[in-house]
Design an enzyme around this catalytic site. Structure first.
Site, short mmCIF file in Angstrom:
data_model
loop_
_atom_site.label_atom_id
_atom_site.label_comp_id
_atom_site.label_asym_id
_atom_site.label_seq_id
_atom_site.Cartn_x
_atom_site.Cartn_y
_atom_site.Cartn_z
N GLY A 31 0.86 -1.15 -0.02
CA GLY A 31 0.05 0.07 -0.12
C GLY A 31 1.13 1.11 -0.13
O GLY A 31 2.11 1.36 0.49
N ARG A 274 -12.31 -0.28 -4.40
CA ARG A 274 -13.13 -1.11 -3.12
C ARG A 274 -14.50 -1.12 -3.56
O ARG A 274 -14.96 0.12 -3.75
CB ARG A 274 -12.63 -0.61 -1.89
CG ARG A 274 -11.51 -1.35 -1.20
CD ARG A 274 -11.14 -1.07 0.05
NE ARG A 274 -11.56 0.48 0.57
CZ ARG A 274 -12.50 1.02 0.90
NH1 ARG A 274 -13.58 0.22 1.24
NH2 ARG A 274 -12.73 2.15 1.08
N LYS A 279 -17.77 5.31 -3.98
CA LYS A 279 -16.92 5.19 -5.22
C LYS A 279 -17.93 5.74 -6.45
O LYS A 279 -17.37 5.68 -7.66
CB LYS A 279 -16.18 4.06 -5.32
CG LYS A 279 -15.38 3.52 -4.17
CD LYS A 279 -14.14 4.37 -4.08
CE LYS A 279 -13.03 4.00 -3.26
NZ LYS A 279 -12.05 4.92 -3.00
N LEU A 377 -5.90 7.31 -4.96
CA LEU A 377 -4.64 6.87 -5.32
C LEU A 377 -4.65 6.17 -6.57
O LEU A 377 -3.72 6.38 -7.39
CB LEU A 377 -3.72 6.16 -4.28
CG LEU A 377 -3.51 6.89 -2.82
CD1 LEU A 377 -3.05 5.94 -2.06
CD2 LEU A 377 -2.62 8.06 -3.20
N VAL A 378 -5.72 5.47 -7.18
CA VAL A 378 -5.61 4.67 -8.20
C VAL A 378 -5.46 5.60 -9.52
O VAL A 378 -4.76 5.36 -10.47
CB VAL A 378 -7.06 3.90 -8.45
CG1 VAL A 378 -7.26 3.35 -9.68
CG2 VAL A 378 -7.07 2.81 -7.36
N GLU A 381 -1.89 6.28 -9.68
CA GLU A 381 -1.00 5.17 -10.20
C GLU A 381 -1.13 5.00 -11.48
O GLU A 381 -0.28 4.42 -12.52
CB GLU A 381 -1.71 3.85 -9.44
CG GLU A 381 -1.19 3.94 -7.76
CD GLU A 381 -2.06 2.93 -6.99
OE1 GLU A 381 -2.86 2.27 -7.52
OE2 GLU A 381 -1.99 3.21 -5.67
N ASP A 499 -5.19 47.70 31.03
CA ASP A 499 -6.39 47.76 30.34
C ASP A 499 -7.55 47.05 31.13
O ASP A 499 -7.01 46.56 31.96
CB ASP A 499 -6.17 47.02 28.96
CG ASP A 499 -7.55 46.84 28.56
OD1 ASP A 499 -8.31 47.75 28.21
OD2 ASP A 499 -7.91 45.50 27.91
N TYR A 500 -8.88 47.44 30.77
CA TYR A 500 -9.62 46.75 31.63
C TYR A 500 -10.22 45.57 31.36
O TYR A 500 -9.94 44.64 31.75
CB TYR A 500 -10.88 48.02 32.02
CG TYR A 500 -11.92 47.36 32.98
CD1 TYR A 500 -11.46 47.09 34.48
CD2 TYR A 500 -13.07 47.13 32.47
CE1 TYR A 500 -12.42 46.58 35.23
CE2 TYR A 500 -13.97 46.30 33.32
CZ TYR A 500 -13.95 46.16 34.67
OH TYR A 500 -14.77 45.69 35.45
N ASP A 501 -11.37 45.85 30.13
CA ASP A 501 -12.01 44.48 29.71
C ASP A 501 -11.18 43.43 29.29
O ASP A 501 -10.24 43.81 28.23
CB ASP A 501 -13.06 44.88 28.68
CG ASP A 501 -14.23 45.83 29.23
OD1 ASP A 501 -15.24 44.88 29.54
OD2 ASP A 501 -14.08 47.02 29.23
C1 GDG Z 1 -8.28 6.08 1.89
C2 GDG Z 1 -9.09 7.03 1.23
C3 GDG Z 1 -7.14 8.09 -0.08
C4 GDG Z 1 -6.84 -1.77 -5.36
N1 GDG Z 1 -7.24 -2.69 -5.89
C5 GDG Z 1 -5.93 -3.56 -5.89
C6 GDG Z 1 -4.92 -2.79 -5.02
N2 GDG Z 1 -5.37 -1.77 -5.01
C7 GDG Z 1 -4.92 -0.50 -4.46
C8 GDG Z 1 -4.60 0.71 -5.26
C9 GDG Z 1 -4.34 1.90 -4.36
C10 GDG Z 1 -5.13 1.45 -3.02
O1 GDG Z 1 -5.70 0.04 -3.33
C11 GDG Z 1 -6.56 2.01 -3.01
O2 GDG Z 1 -6.57 3.65 -2.72
P1 GDG Z 1 -7.32 4.60 -2.83
O3 GDG Z 1 -6.74 5.86 -2.62
O4 GDG Z 1 -8.03 4.65 -4.23
O5 GDG Z 1 -8.63 4.35 -1.90
P2 GDG Z 1 -8.63 3.85 -0.19
O6 GDG Z 1 -8.16 2.34 -0.14
O7 GDG Z 1 -10.24 4.03 0.11
O8 GDG Z 1 -8.01 4.94 0.75
C12 GDG Z 1 -8.57 7.40 -0.21
C13 GDG Z 1 -6.20 6.99 0.61
O9 GDG Z 1 -6.80 6.40 1.77
C14 GDG Z 1 -4.91 7.50 0.82
O10 GDG Z 1 -5.04 8.70 1.81
O11 GDG Z 1 -6.62 8.35 -1.13
O12 GDG Z 1 -9.33 8.77 -0.55
O13 GDG Z 1 -10.46 6.46 1.06
O14 GDG Z 1 -3.01 1.97 -3.93
O15 GDG Z 1 -3.64 0.38 -5.98
N3 GDG Z 1 -3.76 -3.44 -4.95
C15 GDG Z 1 -3.58 -4.49 -5.35
N4 GDG Z 1 -4.42 -5.45 -6.11
C16 GDG Z 1 -5.57 -5.05 -6.33
O16 GDG Z 1 -6.67 -5.64 -7.00
N5 GDG Z 1 -2.44 -4.87 -5.39
#
Ligand code: GDG
Length: 726
Positions: A31, A274, A279, A377-378, A381, A499-501
Site C-alpha cells: 500500500g 474497493r 465510489k 490513489l488509483v 497510479e 487595560d480593563y475589559d
Molecule cells: C483511503 C481514502 C485515499 C486496489 N485494488 C487492488 C489494489 N488496490 C490498491 C490501489 C491503491 C489502493 O488500493 C486504493 O487506494 P485509494 O486511494 O484509491 O482508496 P482507499 O483504500 O479507500 O484509501 C482515499 C487513501 O486512503 C490514501 O490517503 O486516497 O481517498 O479513502 O493503492 O493500487 N492493489 C492490488 N491489487 C488490487 O486488486 N495489489
C-alpha cells in the site's frame, strides 16, 4: 539513520497475516502508506503500531506473531471479536465513514459502538506509550484513531504528535450531527499538526473547531490551551518510480499485451476500486449505459473493465450495493451484449501488484467516479504507469486527486449525461492531446511523491514545534514573574498601566455586567497603597463607567482610549481640539448594520462610536463586521478617523488620540524607573509600541503582539499583580 525516531500508529499494520494449512503466513503490504513510511519505520529505533488484522487462537500464536512482527519493527495491537464489531465495523465504518463521505443516513448511532471506539483508542494509546521514548515523534493515521492524539498528549505534554486524516472531513453542519463531536475534535487537537488532503477539508475542520469548540478561526492555526496547533494541506502522492518502472517489467507488460489481444480493436475503459458506496459505481454504470444507448456506433468498440475489490461485504449497505451492481451489470450486458462481445467485464476480486500494473498499462482510459474520496490513489497510479504512451484520466471533482490533476478530464459523477459525454471525449481524444495532458500530470506526480508527502509533513511538524518553543519563551512563567518582581522591588518610581475589559475581568456578552470583582479591587487597592506606584486604568470605556467603578479610588483612569483622563487631579478632562462633526454620518452607517443584525447595538461615547456584536451569533457577527469594516474604510480615511477592529466590537474615533499617546503623556509627567503595561486588545498595541524600551509589556492571550510577554488570561494578570503587590 533518521534524525529523529518516529512512531507510526495506524489502524492496520502494513502486513497481512493469513493461516495456511495450520501455519501463519506473513506478507508485507504494498500500500501507498507502507511504501511512503517504509524509510522511517524500518530504520532502527522507529516503530509502527497497529492492528495485526487477525485474532490469535491462543497465547502461543500471539507470541509467534509478536516475534515475527518485531523483526520488521512492527508492534501488534490485538482486537477481540467484540472490539472488531464495535470499534471497527460499528463506529469507524458504520458511523465515521458514512458521515465523512456525506451519507449521514447510513449511520447507525449506537452508544456501545462509541464506548468500544473509546476503549480501543485507549488500547492503542497504551501500546504506543510503551514504545515512546523522550524526543520521539508520533504520527497517527486516520479516522479510526481520532481520540489517540489527545490520549498521548495527556501522558506526554511535550511530545511531537502529528495526525493525518485520509478520508474527507465533512462540512460543519454534518459533523455537528455526531453526539460525540466535541470528544472527537478534542481528541484530534491533542496533535501539534493535523493534516488533510485538500484545503476544503482543512476549512471544514477549522469551521467545526470554531462552531463546536468555540476556538477562534485563523487561516491554518488554532490555540488549544495556549498550545499552537497547525492544520494544513498535504495531498498524498504515490511512489511514482515504482509504477513507472513496473510498467516496463515482463510480468506486467505480458499481462497488458494479453489484455490488449483479448480486447482487440476495442478501447479499454478501466475502473479499480474497493466495493464502497462512496465510489459512485452505480453512477458510472448508468453513464456507461447512456453512452452505449446514445452512441450505438461505439458498441463493440469499447469495453468497461471493472475491477472491484471485495470489502465489508457482510455489512448491510455493502451487501445491498453489491447486489445492485451485479443486477445493473447483468442488465447492461444482456441488453447491449453481442456474441463475442460484452460491454462490461466485471471482476469481484483483487489482483497481485504486477497484474494490477498491467491493467493500468493496457487501459486507454481510467474512469474515477467517486461521490466523495479523500484522495484516490488509483488515478495517480494509472497516470504514473504510462511510459511515453497515451491514456486519459476521467476523474470526479469530488476526489481529492482532481485538485492537483488539472490536466485530467473532470466530471461531476451525479451528472450522468455529462459523464457519458466526457467519456466519449476521452475515447475520441487525439493522441497528441493525450500525450500533452499526460506529460503535464506526470510532471506533478513525479515531484509530489509519497516521499515528498512524508518529508513535508515531518518538516511542518518540526516547524510548529519550534514555533511553540518560541511562544513558550514569551509566556510569563515563574522565572519571568520572579525577574519582574525583582525589578519592581528595586525601583522607586513605578508606572502601572492596565487595560480593563479582557485584562482585569473576563468577557461578558452584556458589557454592563463586566463589573470589577472583589479580587480586582483588592489587588489594585494594594498596589495603589504603595506610594512608589502610580496606577492607571487605560480603557476604551466611557468615562462615566470608569468614574462609577474607580472614581473614589486613589488611582487614575483614562477613558475612551485617551480622550478623557482624570490624571492627575482626579477630575475628568477632555483632550483638547477634538472634533465630533463626523459622528452623524458614521452613526447612520452603524445604524443600518444594527437594523440588519439581530442583537448588535451602538454605543455612543462623547468622542467615539462603537458597534458591538458581542451578543450576535459568532460566525454571523464576524461576517457582518467584515462587511461593515469594508464600508467604513473610505469614510474613515477621508475624515482622518481611526477604525479599530476589536474583540467583537468595531470602534471609530479621532486619530489624534490613542492609548499610546495617553500612556506616553503619563510617562513624560512621572518619569518612572519601572513601567508595567498589560492589555489584551488591538488598541493596547499602541501602548506596547510607544512606551520606552525598558517597559515590561504583557499581552493577555497569545495573539500576534508587540508586547514582550504574554499571559493566558485575566486570572493570570491578577496573579501576577498579587505577586508584585505582596
Ligand atoms: C483511503 C481514502 C485515499 C486496489 N485494488 C487492488 C489494489 N488496490 C490498491 C490501489 C491503491 C489502493 O488500493 C486504493 O487506494 P485509494 O486511494 O484509491 O482508496 P482507499 O483504500 O479507500 O484509501 C482515499 C487513501 O486512503 C490514501 O490517503 O486516497 O481517498 O479513502 O493503492 O493500487 N492493489 C492490488 N491489487 C488490487 O486488486 N495489489
Amino acid at each position: 539513520m533518521p534524525e529523529q525516531k518516529t512512531l507510526i500508529v495506524s489502524n492496520r499494520l502494513p502486513i497481512k497475516i493469513q493461516r495456511r494449512k495450520g501455519k501463519l503466513k506473513f506478507t508485507t503490504s504494498e500500500g501507498g502508506l507502507a511504501t511512503g513510511l517504509g524509510s522511517f519505520y524500518k530504520e532502527q529505533g522507529s516503530w509502527w503500531v497497529g492492528w495485526a488484522g487477525i485474532v490469535p487462537k491462543n497465547a502461543d500464536e500471539e507470541h509467534e506473531i509478536r516475534q515475527e512482527l518485531a523483526k520488521h519493527n512492527l508492534i501488534p495491537v490485538f482486537l477481540d471479536q467484540a472490539e472488531i464489531e464495535g470499534f471497527y465495523e460499528g463506529f469507524s465504518n458504520g458511523i465515521l465513514w458514512p458521515l465523512c463521505h456525506y451519507r449521514p443516513s447510513y449511520m447507525v448511532l449506537k452508544k456501545e459502538y462509541w464506548l468500544s471506539y473509546c476503549a480501543v483508542n485507549e488500547k492503542f494509546a497504551k501500546t504506543a506509550l510503551e514504545q515512546l521514548s523522550p524526543g520521539m515523534r508520533v504520527w497517527v493515521h486516520d479516522y479510526q484513531l481520532m481520540l489517540l492524539p489527545a490520549l498521548l498528549r495527556e501522558q506526554l505534554p511535550d511530545a511531537s504528535i502529528g495526525y493525518f486524516h485520509h478520508i474527507p472531513f465533512p462540512a460543519m453542519e454534518l459533523f455537528k450531527m455526531l453526539p460525540w463531536r466535541e470528544e472527537l475534535l478534542t481528541g484530534l487537537l491533542g496533535a501539534d499538526l493535523v493534516g488533510f488532503h485538500t484545503f476544503e477539508n482543512v476549512d471544514n475542520f477549522l469551521d467545526s473547531c470554531f462552531g463546536i469548540l468555540n476556538l477562534p478561526k485563523s487561516i491554518n492555526q488554532l490555540k488549544v490551551k495556549g498550545r499552537s496547533v497547525l492544520v494544513d494541506v498535504f495531498p498524498m502522492g504515490i511512489d511514482y518510480n515504482k509504477y513507472h518502472t513496473q510498467a516496463t517489467l515482463p510480468p506486467t507488460t505480458q499481462y497488458a499485451d494479453n489484455l490488449r489481444k483479448l480486447y482487440r480493436d476495442q478501447k479499454i475503459i478501466l475502473s479499480v476500486d474497493r466495493l464502497d458506496y462512496s465510489k459512485g459505481i452505480l453512477q458510472r454504470l448508468q453513464a456507461f449505459e447512456i453512452l452505449l444507448n446514445d452512441h450505438p456506433e461505439w458498441r463493440q468498440k469499447i469495453v468497461l473493465h471493472m475491477l472491484i475489490v471485495p470489502s465489508r461485504d457482510q455489512v448491510g449497505q455493502y451487501k445491498k450495493l453489491r447486489n445492485e451492481i451485479d443486477r445493473t451489470v447483468g442488465n447492461i450486458n444482456a441488453v447491449y451484449g453481442r456474441p463475442g462481445w460484452q460491454p462490461i467485464a466485471y471482476y469481484y476480486n483483487s489482483l497481485p501488484f504486477p497484474e494490477l500494473a498491467g491493467l493500468y498499462v493496457a487501459a486507454d482510459i481510467c474512469l474515477i467516479t467517486s461521490l466523495y474520496d479523500g484522495m484516490n490513489l488509483v488515478s495517480k497510479e494509472y497516470l504514473a504507469s504510462k511510459n511515453n504512451t497515451t491514456g486519459v484520466l476521467v476523474i470526479s471533482e469530488f476526489a481529492g486527486a482532481s485538485r492537483e490533476l488539472s490536466d485530467a478530464l473532470v466530471i461531476n459523477p451525479y451528472a450522468i449525461h455529462q459523464t457519458s459525454e466526457t467519456l466519449l471525449r476521452a475515447i475520441k481524444m487525439p493522441k497528441k492531446e493525450q500525450q500533452e495532458r499526460l506529460q503535464a500530470s506526470q510532471a506533478i506526480l513525479s515531484k509530489f511523491t509519497v516521499h515528498h508527502w512524508v518529508n513535508l509533513f515531518m518538516q511542518r511538524l518540526g516547524e510548529i514545534k519550534s514555533q511553540q518553543r518560541h511562544e513558550l519563551a514569551r509566556k510569563v512563567n515563574q522565572k519571568i514573574s520572579h525577574a519582574v518582581k525583582e525589578r519592581y522591588d528595586l525601583s522607586l518610581n513605578r508606572l502601572i498601566l492596565l487595560d480593563y475589559d479582557g485584562t482585569l475581568v473576563g468577557f461578558n456578552t452584556d458589557a454592563d455586567k463586566a463589573t470589577p470583582t472583589d479580587d480586582v479591587y483588592e489587588v489594585l487597592d494594594l498596589m495603589a497603597e504603595d506610594t512608589k506606584n502610580t496606577l492607571s486604568i487605560v480603557s476604551g470605556r466611557k468615562y462615566n463607567n470608569l468614574e462609577d467603578w474607580f472614581g473614589q479610588k486613589n488611582y487614575y483612569a483614562i477613558a475612551e482610549h485617551g480622550i478623557w483622563s482624570n490624571f492627575p487631579t482626579h477630575t475628568w478632562q477632555l483632550a483638547p481640539g477634538l472634533q465630533t462633526n463626523w459622528k452623524a454620518q458614521v452613526k447612520e452607517i452603524l445604524q443600518r448594520y444594527v437594523d440588519r443584525t439581530p442583537s448588535a447595538y451602538i454605543e455612543e461615547k462623547t468622542h467615539s462610536l462603537a458597534w458591538h456584536y458581542r451578543k450576535v451569533e459568532r460566525a454571523y457577527g464576524l461576517r457582518q463586521a467584515q462587511e461593515l469594516l469594508q464600508e467604513l474604510l473610505q469614510l474613515t480615511q477621508e475624515k482622518d478617523l481611526q477604525l479599530i477592529n476589536g474583540d467583537r466590537v468595531i470602534e471609530i474615533k479621532s486619530k489624534q488620540i490613542n492609548k499610546g499617546k495617553a500612556a506616553l503623556a503619563l510617562v513624560n509627567e512621572i518619569k518612572p524607573d519601572f513601567i508595567l503595561c498589560i492589555g489584551d486588545d488591538a488598541t493596547d498595541e499602541d501602548m506596547f509600541q510607544s512606551l520606552p524600551r525598558h517597559a515590561i509589556t504583557i499581552k493577555v492571550g497569545d495573539k500576534q503582539s508587540h508586547a514582550k510577554y504574554y499571559v493566558e488570561n485575566y486570572k493570570e494578570v491578577i496573579d501576577l499583580l498579587s505577586v508584585l503587590a505582596n
